[in-house]
Write a protein that holds these residues in place. Structure first.
Motif, mmCIF file in Angstrom:
data_model
loop_
_atom_site.group_PDB
_atom_site.id
_atom_site.type_symbol
_atom_site.label_atom_id
_atom_site.label_comp_id
_atom_site.label_asym_id
_atom_site.label_seq_id
_atom_site.Cartn_x
_atom_site.Cartn_y
_atom_site.Cartn_z
ATOM 1 N N THR A 292 -2.017 3.023 11.395
ATOM 2 C CA THR A 292 -2.375 3.175 9.986
ATOM 3 C C THR A 292 -1.149 3.536 9.165
ATOM 4 O OG1 THR A 292 -4.603 3.934 10.583
ATOM 5 C CG2 THR A 292 -3.841 4.408 8.355
ATOM 6 N N ARG A 293 -0.385 4.508 9.632
ATOM 7 C CA ARG A 293 0.790 4.974 8.905
ATOM 8 C C ARG A 293 1.767 3.844 8.569
ATOM 9 N NH1 ARG A 293 2.758 10.217 9.171
ATOM 10 N NH2 ARG A 293 1.410 11.766 10.115
ATOM 11 N N GLN A 294 1.987 2.964 9.544
ATOM 12 C CA GLN A 294 3.032 1.963 9.387
ATOM 13 C C GLN A 294 2.642 0.807 8.476
ATOM 14 O OE1 GLN A 294 4.961 0.870 13.070
ATOM 15 N NE2 GLN A 294 4.739 2.946 13.887
ATOM 16 N N ARG A 295 1.488 0.902 7.866
ATOM 17 C CA ARG A 295 1.082 -0.088 6.880
ATOM 18 C C ARG A 295 1.375 0.366 5.445
ATOM 19 N NH1 ARG A 295 -2.270 -1.435 11.221
ATOM 20 N NH2 ARG A 295 -2.961 -3.622 11.210
ATOM 21 N N ALA B 161 0.849 -1.187 0.000
ATOM 22 C CA ALA B 161 0.000 0.000 0.000
ATOM 23 C C ALA B 161 0.887 1.241 0.000
ATOM 24 C CB ALA B 161 -0.910 0.004 1.228
ATOM 25 N N VAL B 162 0.389 2.325 -0.590
ATOM 26 C CA VAL B 162 1.190 3.536 -0.770
ATOM 27 C C VAL B 162 0.466 4.740 -0.183
ATOM 28 C CG1 VAL B 162 2.193 5.127 -2.468
ATOM 29 C CG2 VAL B 162 2.347 2.648 -2.829
ATOM 30 N N MET B 163 1.231 5.589 0.500
ATOM 31 C CA MET B 163 0.722 6.835 1.072
ATOM 32 C C MET B 163 1.430 8.004 0.390
ATOM 33 S SD MET B 163 0.766 8.001 5.087
ATOM 34 C CE MET B 163 2.487 7.493 5.303
ATOM 35 N N LEU B 164 0.637 8.946 -0.136
ATOM 36 C CA LEU B 164 1.172 10.132 -0.786
ATOM 37 C C LEU B 164 0.989 11.329 0.135
ATOM 38 C CD1 LEU B 164 -0.419 9.654 -4.335
ATOM 39 C CD2 LEU B 164 1.661 8.603 -3.401
ATOM 40 N N LYS B 165 2.096 12.014 0.427
ATOM 41 C CA LYS B 165 2.066 13.177 1.318
ATOM 42 C C LYS B 165 2.487 14.411 0.540
ATOM 43 C CE LYS B 165 4.323 12.522 5.132
ATOM 44 N NZ LYS B 165 5.404 12.117 6.055
ATOM 45 N N GLY B 166 1.709 15.490 0.664
ATOM 46 C CA GLY B 166 2.105 16.709 -0.027
ATOM 47 C C GLY B 166 1.016 17.754 0.014
ATOM 48 N N PRO B 167 1.358 19.002 -0.327
ATOM 49 C CA PRO B 167 0.390 20.094 -0.266
ATOM 50 C C PRO B 167 -0.721 19.959 -1.298
ATOM 51 C CG PRO B 167 2.425 20.822 -1.296
ATOM 52 C CD PRO B 167 2.690 19.457 -0.755
ATOM 53 N N THR B 168 -1.795 20.671 -1.074
ATOM 54 C CA THR B 168 -2.922 20.677 -1.994
ATOM 55 C C THR B 168 -2.481 21.135 -3.382
ATOM 56 O OG1 THR B 168 -4.470 21.157 -0.210
ATOM 57 C CG2 THR B 168 -5.170 21.710 -2.441
ATOM 58 N N GLY B 169 -2.953 20.415 -4.396
ATOM 59 C CA GLY B 169 -2.731 20.843 -5.768
ATOM 60 C C GLY B 169 -1.336 20.664 -6.302
ATOM 61 N N CYS B 170 -0.531 19.761 -5.697
ATOM 62 C CA CYS B 170 0.844 19.578 -6.165
ATOM 63 C C CYS B 170 0.981 18.412 -7.135
ATOM 64 C CB CYS B 170 1.801 19.393 -4.981
ATOM 65 S SG CYS B 170 1.606 17.822 -4.111
ATOM 66 N N GLY B 171 -0.123 17.715 -7.435
ATOM 67 C CA GLY B 171 -0.081 16.653 -8.438
ATOM 68 C C GLY B 171 -0.287 15.247 -7.926
ATOM 69 N N THR C 1 -11.430 4.734 8.936
ATOM 70 C CA THR C 1 -10.174 4.324 8.315
ATOM 71 C C THR C 1 -9.674 2.980 8.830
ATOM 72 O OG1 THR C 1 -8.886 5.582 9.950
ATOM 73 C CG2 THR C 1 -9.482 6.715 7.912
ATOM 74 N N VAL C 2 -10.145 2.562 9.991
ATOM 75 C CA VAL C 2 -9.708 1.267 10.531
ATOM 76 C C VAL C 2 -10.064 0.123 9.580
ATOM 77 C CG1 VAL C 2 -10.107 -0.407 12.387
ATOM 78 C CG2 VAL C 2 -9.736 1.993 12.946
ATOM 79 N N VAL C 3 -11.114 0.302 8.783
ATOM 80 C CA VAL C 3 -11.564 -0.758 7.889
ATOM 81 C C VAL C 3 -10.508 -1.099 6.839
ATOM 82 C CG1 VAL C 3 -12.683 0.690 6.126
ATOM 83 C CG2 VAL C 3 -13.593 -1.574 6.609
ATOM 84 N N ILE C 4 -9.581 -0.179 6.573
ATOM 85 C CA ILE C 4 -8.576 -0.446 5.543
ATOM 86 C C ILE C 4 -7.373 -1.211 6.082
ATOM 87 C CG2 ILE C 4 -9.251 1.647 4.306
ATOM 88 C CD1 ILE C 4 -6.643 2.936 5.229
ATOM 89 N N HIS C 5 -7.247 -1.352 7.394
ATOM 90 C CA HIS C 5 -6.059 -1.975 7.973
ATOM 91 C C HIS C 5 -5.752 -3.371 7.424
ATOM 92 C CE1 HIS C 5 -5.522 0.748 11.769
ATOM 93 N NE2 HIS C 5 -5.464 1.397 10.629
#
Length: 280
Positions: free
Chosen positions: A177-180, A47-57, A128-132
């Motif tokens: 959640t983060r560590q998944r 699974a992938v988490m994308l971190k970044g400001p609004t509207g950066c792509g 969000t727990v449902v996605i674990h």
């Protein structure tokens, strides 16, 4: 699949976030090795988490990767009222029958799609727990209401995104959640790349694209003076589209960049001064 009374599994489109195939390549200009990292994560079912400001792509990147990997895409815009049932599904009454309808997450799991939960911190933590169990090695989705335990189809990938600048005590991801997730950090592209994106997306003259990027750089310095959110590449594209359609440059910037960012008279005046200086 467990039979639950008179329930019938529905393949109707979910009410929140439909599955779609990306036919034409979405334009995306890489800034680092994010494409390669995502491909490796997908191949290894991470699974992938994308971190970044609004509207950066971030959203465009997910669309590009869905096209690149030839996977269907389900996008869900998360919000405060998003429930687990909105994601997983619910029973509906149709023509005197109780019918089960898959939610967008369930449909993505069944069909091996990429499921993109945009701005995940906006959703309630109990949702969000449902996605674990989908985000770790198990790759399963339990559906308590039907008694099903669904193994994710090949090709399924869970992707979430959020804007770190909005984090606070009440809206943050749990460590569990983060560590998944494998994390990819996004920021605004370099001036040269951002100008290329604006020119490609809008059709404006390269000089106007560069001027818009210069304006954005100047406006972004106002964050230290109380500007809650800096202008995104998305706003520059909106301004460029107005300019390309024949709207005066200053008026386009005021409508697409300045006024969406603030209602504060002092900040508005400062931003309009920068617009005038840039397009003198």
């Amino acid at each position: 699949m467990k039979d639950v009374s008179s329930a019938v599994m529905s393949i109707a489109a979910p009410s929140h976030g439909g599955l779609r195939s990306i036919g034409e390549e979405p334009y995306y200009l890489p800034t680092a090795d994010e494409v390669s990292l995502f491909e490796h994560a997908h191949a290894r079912k991470l699974a992938v988490m994308l971190k970044g400001p609004t509207g950066c792509g971030k959203t465009r990147f997910v669309e590009h990767m869905a096209w690149r990997l030839r996977r269907p895409l389900v996008t869900v815009a998360c919000h405060d009222d998003l429930t687990a049932s909105d994601l997983v599904g619910r029973f509906l009454v149709r023509e005197d029958q109780t019918v089960w309808q898959d939610g967008p997450l369930t449909r993505a799991v069944r069909e091996g799609a990429i499921c993109y939960l945009d701005e995940i911190v906006e959703a309630r933590q109990d949702t969000t727990v449902v996605i674990h169990p989908l985000a770790d090695h198990r790759r399963i989705l339990p559906i308590d209401k039907t008694g099903e335990l669904i193994d994710a189809a090949g090709g399924f990938q869970l992707v979430i995104s959020y804007n770190p600048s909005y984090q606070h005590a009440l809206k943050d991801l749990k460590p569990s959640t983060r560590q998944r997730f494998v994390s990819l950090e996004f920021t605004f592209p370099s001036a040269e790349r951002e100008a290329s994106i604006v020119a490609h997306e809008t059709g404006v003259d390269p000089a106007d694209a560069r001027a818009l990027v210069t304006l954005a750089a100047r406006l972004r310095t106002l964050q230290d003076r109380g500007l809650a959110e800096v202008p995104s590449t998305r706003l520059l594209v909106a301004a460029g589209q107005l300019i390309a359609s024949g709207i005066d440059r200053r008026r386009a910037c005021d409508a697409a960049i300045v006024t969406p960012l603030s209602d504060d008279p002092t900040l508005l005046a400062a931003m309009r001064d920068l617009v005038s200086t840039t397009f003198a």
